[in-house]
Design an enzyme around this catalytic site. Structure first.
Site, PDB file in Angstrom:
ATOM      1  CG  ASP A  49      28.122  18.079  22.770  1.00 61.18           C
ATOM      2  OD1 ASP A  49      27.923  17.348  21.785  1.00 61.18           O
ATOM      3  OD2 ASP A  49      27.196  18.563  23.457  1.00 61.18           O
ATOM      4  CD  GLU A  86      20.435  16.740  28.142  1.00 58.67           C
ATOM      5  OE1 GLU A  86      21.621  16.814  27.791  1.00 58.67           O
ATOM      6  OE2 GLU A  86      19.624  15.943  27.650  1.00 58.67           O
ATOM      7  N   GLY A 112      20.183  17.659  19.445  1.00 58.98           N
ATOM      8  CA  GLY A 112      19.483  16.857  18.444  1.00 58.98           C
ATOM      9  C   GLY A 112      18.746  17.720  17.436  1.00 58.98           C
ATOM     10  CG  ASP A 152      27.864  15.448  15.630  1.00 59.18           C
ATOM     11  OD1 ASP A 152      28.044  14.645  16.564  1.00 59.18           O
ATOM     12  OD2 ASP A 152      28.644  15.546  14.666  1.00 59.18           O
TER      13      ASP A 152
HETATM   14  O1  LIG Z   1      22.933  17.355  20.084  1.00 66.08           O
HETATM   15  C1  LIG Z   1      23.919  17.194  19.387  1.00 66.08           C
HETATM   16  C2  LIG Z   1      23.835  16.958  17.885  1.00 66.08           C
HETATM   17  O2  LIG Z   1      22.549  16.571  17.478  1.00 66.08           O
HETATM   18  P1  LIG Z   1      22.300  16.009  15.986  1.00 66.08           P
HETATM   19  O3  LIG Z   1      22.589  14.524  16.009  1.00 66.08           O
HETATM   20  O4  LIG Z   1      20.870  16.300  15.687  1.00 66.08           O
HETATM   21  O5  LIG Z   1      23.239  16.739  15.047  1.00 66.08           O
HETATM   22  N1  LIG Z   1      25.144  17.210  19.925  1.00 66.08           N
HETATM   23  O6  LIG Z   1      25.301  17.360  21.271  1.00 66.08           O
HETATM   24 CA   LIG Z   2      21.404  13.785  28.447  1.00 64.73          CA
HETATM   25 NA    NA Z   3      26.358  20.695  24.573  1.00 63.70          NA
HETATM   26 ZN   LIG Z   4      23.574  16.563  22.268  1.00 63.97          ZN
END
Ligand SMILES: O=C(COP(=O)(O)O)NO
Ligand SMILES: [Ca+2]
Ligand code: NA
Ligand SMILES: [Zn+2]
Length: 305
Positions: free
Chosen positions: A80, A132, A209, A253
């Site tokens: 990630d 991204e 997110g 997350d």
């Molecule tokens: O994008 C995320 C997690 O987002 P959150 O903070 O909304 O869980 N990890 O790469």
């Molecule tokens: Ca980014």
């Molecule tokens: Na990712």
């Molecule tokens: Zn992220």
């Protein structure tokens, strides 16, 4: 079984459901996510950030890859927010089956060049790539279009970006942001923009997110002694709509962290004499598992394994 990210996500986009990518930092998170996936008969993506790899090292990466191989549902092990080519190489060497190179803060040409380089290396060893485009940022609905274009993902640019890089799936910026404070009240999600992107980009789309930061979880965190401000997450209806428009991978997350931490606080508050870690890490693991199971229900991935 251990599979690539694309194997999981291509099917998800084609069949109109989402698959959770859950960030894991330790054994309990790993166990919670994999048990939830097996109980729900759901494919799943184990997401390890660079911080997770630094914190857990070989203990974490070995566990993730080996447990993924033994799992009775399809599991991808994913880097990630990879920040560099070298970081991606380390994930490839550790046996990951999906890697993200996140150069969305760079100018377009740099993002294309760096992403292309990672795609060549990853594809050479049968691993698929997330890139991204756009800046993850909570944004008010009334913000001017040109300012939105400067931050959020531009649909035409996304098409060109995916053609020039060969990336397998694309993280888009449509109004979400990382963490517990995603905006005042219900964050604005630019579904019209997502629809335009999805028409031009056939590849699976990724939502970062995406945590819900549910009020009952925030309350439980506070009641156990946690301190958190006016937290707001992404509304479940916005998640379902985004999936119907082409989002196939949804990153969670924050919700897992809140659940894990609240349960530990509760256990320690309840029995100050306790000093067997299993007595507070165990219930915390169960809480994470429940959050993961409910996210899979929301995404529509239950029974898809
Ligand atoms: O994008 C995320 C997690 O987002 P959150 O903070 O909304 O869980 N990890 O790469
Ligand atoms: Ca980014
Ligand atoms: Na990712
Ligand atoms: Zn992220």
């Amino acid at each position: 079984m251990l599979v690539t990210g694309l194997e999981i996500l291509k099917k998800a986009r084609e069949e109109g459901y989402g698959v959770g990518a859950f960030n894991v930092n330790n054994m309990e998170f790993l166990q919670a996510v994999l048990e939830a996936a097996e109980e729900q008969r759901s494919p799943v993506i184990l997401a390890l950030s660079e911080g997770a790899m630094k914190y857990g090292g070989r203990a974490l990466t070995l566990m993730a890859v080996e447990l993924a191989k033994e799992a009775r549902v399809p599991v991808a092990v994913h880097l990630d927010h990879g920040s560099s080519y070298e970081s991606v190489l380390r994930a490839l060497r550790a046996g990951f089956t999906s890697v993200m190179i996140d150069k969305s803060h760079e100018d377009f040409e740099t993002n294309v060049r760096e992403t292309r380089r990672v795609v060549e290396a990853a594809h050479a060893v049968g691993v698929t790539v997330e890139a991204e485009l756009g800046r993850l940022a909570g944004i008010e609905e009334h913000v001017a279009v040109d300012e939105k274009d400067a931050l959020l993902t531009n649909p035409e640019e996304a098409r060109i970006f995916m053609e020039r890089t060969g990336a397998d799936y694309l993280a888009v910026a449509i109004g979400t942001s990382h963490g517990a404070y995603k905006g005042k009240g219900r964050p604005f999600i630019d579904h019209a923009r997502l629809e335009r992107i999805a028409r031009l980009v056939p590849a699976p789309l990724v939502l970062h997110g995406a945590s819900a930061v549910p009020p009952e979880l925030v309350e439980r965190f506070r009641a156990s002694g946690g301190e958190i401000g006016e937290a707001a997450g992404i509304h479940p209806e916005d998640i379902k709509k985004a999936i119907s428009l082409g989002i196939a991978k949804i990153n969670t997350d924050t919700d897992l962290r809140l659940a894990f931490t609240a349960l530990i606080r509760e256990a320690l508050n309840k029995n100050p004499k306790e000093f067997d870690p299993r007595k507070y890490l165990g219930p915390a693991r169960e809480a994470v598992k429940e959050v993961v199971k409910s996210r899979m229900e929301l995404f529509g991935s239950v029974g898809r394994a």
